[in-house]
Motif scaffolding. Structure first.
Motif, mmCIF file in Angstrom:
data_model
loop_
_atom_site.group_PDB
_atom_site.id
_atom_site.type_symbol
_atom_site.label_atom_id
_atom_site.label_comp_id
_atom_site.label_asym_id
_atom_site.label_seq_id
_atom_site.Cartn_x
_atom_site.Cartn_y
_atom_site.Cartn_z
ATOM 1 N N LEU A 268 -8.458 10.421 69.858
ATOM 2 C CA LEU A 268 -7.164 9.792 70.126
ATOM 3 C C LEU A 268 -6.708 8.910 68.975
ATOM 4 O O LEU A 268 -5.519 8.837 68.666
ATOM 5 N N GLY A 269 -7.633 8.253 68.327
ATOM 6 C CA GLY A 269 -7.283 7.389 67.207
ATOM 7 C C GLY A 269 -6.588 6.118 67.640
ATOM 8 O O GLY A 269 -6.721 5.658 68.781
ATOM 9 N N HIS A 270 -5.800 5.554 66.735
ATOM 10 C CA HIS A 270 -5.114 4.300 67.019
ATOM 11 C C HIS A 270 -3.714 4.555 67.578
ATOM 12 O O HIS A 270 -3.107 5.590 67.319
ATOM 13 N N PHE A 271 -3.224 3.574 68.307
ATOM 14 C CA PHE A 271 -1.862 3.658 68.831
ATOM 15 C C PHE A 271 -1.321 2.244 69.021
ATOM 16 O O PHE A 271 -2.078 1.272 69.101
ATOM 17 N N VAL A 272 -0.005 2.136 69.056
ATOM 18 C CA VAL A 272 0.656 0.856 69.305
ATOM 19 C C VAL A 272 1.558 1.015 70.520
ATOM 20 O O VAL A 272 2.011 2.125 70.837
ATOM 21 N N MET A 273 1.817 -0.110 71.200
ATOM 22 C CA MET A 273 2.604 -0.069 72.432
ATOM 23 C C MET A 273 3.797 -1.001 72.322
ATOM 24 O O MET A 273 3.734 -2.056 71.711
ATOM 25 N N PHE A 274 4.879 -0.575 72.942
ATOM 26 C CA PHE A 274 6.103 -1.360 72.999
ATOM 27 C C PHE A 274 6.602 -1.378 74.449
ATOM 28 O O PHE A 274 6.677 -0.324 75.069
ATOM 29 N N PRO A 275 6.956 -2.567 74.959
ATOM 30 C CA PRO A 275 6.767 -3.910 74.409
ATOM 31 C C PRO A 275 5.299 -4.193 74.080
ATOM 32 O O PRO A 275 4.420 -3.432 74.488
ATOM 33 N N ALA A 276 5.076 -5.277 73.378
ATOM 34 C CA ALA A 276 3.732 -5.605 72.905
ATOM 35 C C ALA A 276 2.743 -5.644 74.062
ATOM 36 O O ALA A 276 3.041 -6.142 75.149
ATOM 37 N N ASN A 277 1.563 -5.061 73.813
ATOM 38 C CA ASN A 277 0.462 -5.022 74.786
ATOM 39 C C ASN A 277 0.818 -4.240 76.058
ATOM 40 O O ASN A 277 0.103 -4.325 77.053
ATOM 41 N N GLY A 278 1.899 -3.488 76.010
ATOM 42 C CA GLY A 278 2.283 -2.706 77.188
ATOM 43 C C GLY A 278 2.710 -3.545 78.366
ATOM 44 O O GLY A 278 2.576 -3.130 79.521
ATOM 45 N N ASN A 279 3.256 -4.730 78.095
ATOM 46 C CA ASN A 279 3.624 -5.651 79.170
ATOM 47 C C ASN A 279 4.824 -5.151 79.972
ATOM 48 O O ASN A 279 5.780 -4.599 79.421
ATOM 49 N N ILE A 280 4.764 -5.359 81.281
ATOM 50 C CA ILE A 280 5.882 -5.104 82.191
ATOM 51 C C ILE A 280 6.209 -6.412 82.879
ATOM 52 O O ILE A 280 5.355 -6.995 83.563
ATOM 53 N N ASP A 281 7.414 -6.897 82.714
ATOM 54 C CA ASP A 281 7.791 -8.206 83.223
ATOM 55 C C ASP A 281 8.107 -8.162 84.714
ATOM 56 O O ASP A 281 8.591 -7.149 85.242
ATOM 57 N N LEU A 282 7.871 -9.284 85.387
ATOM 58 C CA LEU A 282 8.122 -9.383 86.822
ATOM 59 C C LEU A 282 9.599 -9.326 87.163
ATOM 60 O O LEU A 282 9.963 -8.999 88.306
ATOM 61 N N MET A 283 10.465 -9.636 86.211
ATOM 62 C CA MET A 283 11.894 -9.754 86.524
ATOM 63 C C MET A 283 12.529 -8.430 86.930
ATOM 64 O O MET A 283 13.643 -8.411 87.451
ATOM 65 N N TYR A 284 11.839 -7.316 86.709
ATOM 66 C CA TYR A 284 12.392 -6.025 87.095
ATOM 67 C C TYR A 284 12.057 -5.654 88.541
ATOM 68 O O TYR A 284 12.342 -4.530 88.980
ATOM 69 N N PHE A 285 11.502 -6.589 89.256
ATOM 70 C CA PHE A 285 11.123 -6.361 90.658
ATOM 71 C C PHE A 285 11.663 -7.506 91.511
ATOM 72 O O PHE A 285 11.862 -8.609 91.012
ATOM 73 N N PRO A 286 11.899 -7.280 92.813
ATOM 74 C CA PRO A 286 11.712 -6.006 93.530
ATOM 75 C C PRO A 286 12.889 -5.053 93.322
ATOM 76 O O PRO A 286 13.959 -5.461 92.891
ATOM 77 N N TYR A 287 12.621 -3.809 93.642
ATOM 78 C CA TYR A 287 13.659 -2.780 93.627
ATOM 79 C C TYR A 287 14.184 -2.634 95.048
ATOM 80 O O TYR A 287 13.410 -2.511 95.998
ATOM 81 N N TYR A 288 15.524 -2.652 95.200
ATOM 82 C CA TYR A 288 16.114 -2.692 96.537
ATOM 83 C C TYR A 288 16.613 -1.339 97.045
ATOM 84 O O TYR A 288 17.151 -1.261 98.146
ATOM 85 N N GLY A 289 16.459 -0.304 96.278
ATOM 86 C CA GLY A 289 16.907 1.003 96.743
ATOM 87 C C GLY A 289 18.099 1.510 95.959
ATOM 88 O O GLY A 289 18.857 0.750 95.348
ATOM 89 N N LYS A 290 18.284 2.819 95.991
ATOM 90 C CA LYS A 290 19.298 3.478 95.159
ATOM 91 C C LYS A 290 20.707 3.015 95.488
ATOM 92 O O LYS A 290 21.544 2.837 94.602
ATOM 93 N N LYS A 291 21.008 2.804 96.782
ATOM 94 C CA LYS A 291 22.359 2.408 97.165
ATOM 95 C C LYS A 291 22.623 0.932 96.885
ATOM 96 O O LYS A 291 23.754 0.541 96.589
ATOM 97 N N PHE A 292 21.605 0.103 97.034
ATOM 98 C CA PHE A 292 21.756 -1.321 96.751
ATOM 99 C C PHE A 292 21.731 -1.593 95.253
ATOM 100 O O PHE A 292 22.587 -2.282 94.709
ATOM 101 N N HIS A 293 20.709 -1.048 94.576
ATOM 102 C CA HIS A 293 20.489 -1.308 93.157
ATOM 103 C C HIS A 293 21.160 -0.194 92.344
ATOM 104 O O HIS A 293 20.490 0.676 91.777
ATOM 105 N N VAL A 294 22.451 -0.249 92.264
ATOM 106 C CA VAL A 294 23.217 0.859 91.679
ATOM 107 C C VAL A 294 22.858 1.076 90.210
ATOM 108 O O VAL A 294 22.668 2.199 89.760
ATOM 109 N N ASN A 295 22.743 0.002 89.448
ATOM 110 C CA ASN A 295 22.504 0.115 88.003
ATOM 111 C C ASN A 295 21.069 -0.251 87.623
ATOM 112 O O ASN A 295 20.817 -0.656 86.483
ATOM 113 N N TYR A 296 20.154 -0.097 88.552
ATOM 114 C CA TYR A 296 18.772 -0.491 88.281
ATOM 115 C C TYR A 296 18.189 0.319 87.119
ATOM 116 O O TYR A 296 18.346 1.544 87.050
ATOM 117 N N THR A 297 17.540 -0.373 86.202
ATOM 118 C CA THR A 297 16.910 0.253 85.041
ATOM 119 C C THR A 297 15.413 -0.002 85.093
ATOM 120 O O THR A 297 14.980 -1.158 85.072
#
Length: 290
Positions: A211-240
């Motif tokens: 596999l060798g070396h690899f880098v991740m973006f965002p750094a360290n493969g972090n996922i921020d809490l601010m993208y949760f919770p998800y409220y559903g397709k009809k509620f969260h129309v522009n959810y990314t």
């Protein structure tokens, strides 16, 4: 002594059939009078009308217990899975550097997939949120619709953003980017209020070496809490959905490498052998060089 029945002529059979269909003497149609047919039709009209009303009432009562925005039961989705992009059959990412067609299809898929993440689109549709905390939007007795979403800008993907990238996400140079995303689960507080990230590794010892070396973006493969919770397709129309991009720098060429990526979160189990996609995803990576 056997008495033979008198054989009827064709004309007699036709006459008897005509008389059965309509008997002018008794005014019967197919063996029944008009009153008899009226009672039969009235019975079936009332019978099927009652069945229709009962079915309609049952459906109406059931629909009163179902929300238009949130599924009533989602116990099968208690643990979100991971998936990769570009999406390929059997989760195989195969790149032949000298054959443009072999990797151009991946590039086209990624261009389309990442288009909603463009900074201009995110700025127009989504909010700038405070990192490190959930972006909760309770109804408080009044329907809060639509829910706002937090920005996930394409530029956060660094060298895997594909913006002004002559290497086409690294596919033309044998350093491809693979994107990891978490499947959506309604009202799920990923991470249990603790930081979380994605890690990747070779499944076996030989895979780790190749596999060798690899880098991740965002750094360290972090996922921020601010993208949760998800409220559903009809509620969260522009959810990314938040993404983690993995750029493989020096994979051993002409060798199939088995890669597994996992989400490290306090409330997401990744060791369920009955569900190979619970909190993780495995895929094959091969870089062909001639």
């Amino acid at each position: 002594m056997v008495i033979q029945k008198e054989k009827k002529s064709c004309g007699q059979v036709v006459e008897e059939w005509k008389e059965f269909v309509w008997n002018p003497r008794t005014h019967q149609f197919m063996g029944r009078t008009g009153t008899s047919w009226a009672f039969i039709l009235l019975f079936y009209l009332v019978f099927y009308g009652f069945l229709t009303a009962m079915f309609t009432l049952t459906m109406w009562v059931m629909l009163q217990t179902v929300s238009d925005h949130t599924p009533k039961y989602q116990d099968r989705l208690a643990t979100p899975g991971l998936m990769i992009r570009p999406k390929t059959e059997n989760l195989d990412v195969i790149v032949n550097i000298s054959d443009t067609e072999s990797w151009d299809q991946h590039v086209q898929k990624l261009n389309k997939f990442l288009e909603p993440y463009n900074d201009s689109i995110q700025a127009q549709k989504n909010d700038v949120c405070r990192p490190g905390r959930y972006y909760e939007q309770p109804d408080n007795g009044v329907l809060n619709y639509p829910k706002r979403s937090c920005q996930f800008n394409r530029t956060q993907l660094g060298n895997c953003s594909g913006i002004g990238d002559p290497t086409h996400y690294g596919y033309s140079t044998g350093q491809p980017c693979v994107f990891i995303k978490m499947n959506r689960v309604i009202n799920f507080y990923a991470g249990a209020n603790q930081s979380m990230n994605v890690t990747c590794a070779g499944k076996r010892n030989e895979d780790a070496e190749n596999l060798g070396h690899f880098v991740m973006f965002p750094a360290n493969g972090n996922i921020d809490l601010m993208y949760f919770p998800y409220y559903g397709k009809k509620f969260h129309v522009n959810y990314t959905q938040p993404l983690v991009a993995v750029k493989f720098l020096n994979v051993t060429p002409n060798v199939e490498v088995n890669v597994e990526c996992r989400i490290n979160a306090a409330n997401i189990a990744t060791d369920d052998e009955r569900d190979k996609f619970a909190g993780r995803v495995a895929f094959k990576l091969r870089i062909n060089k001639t």
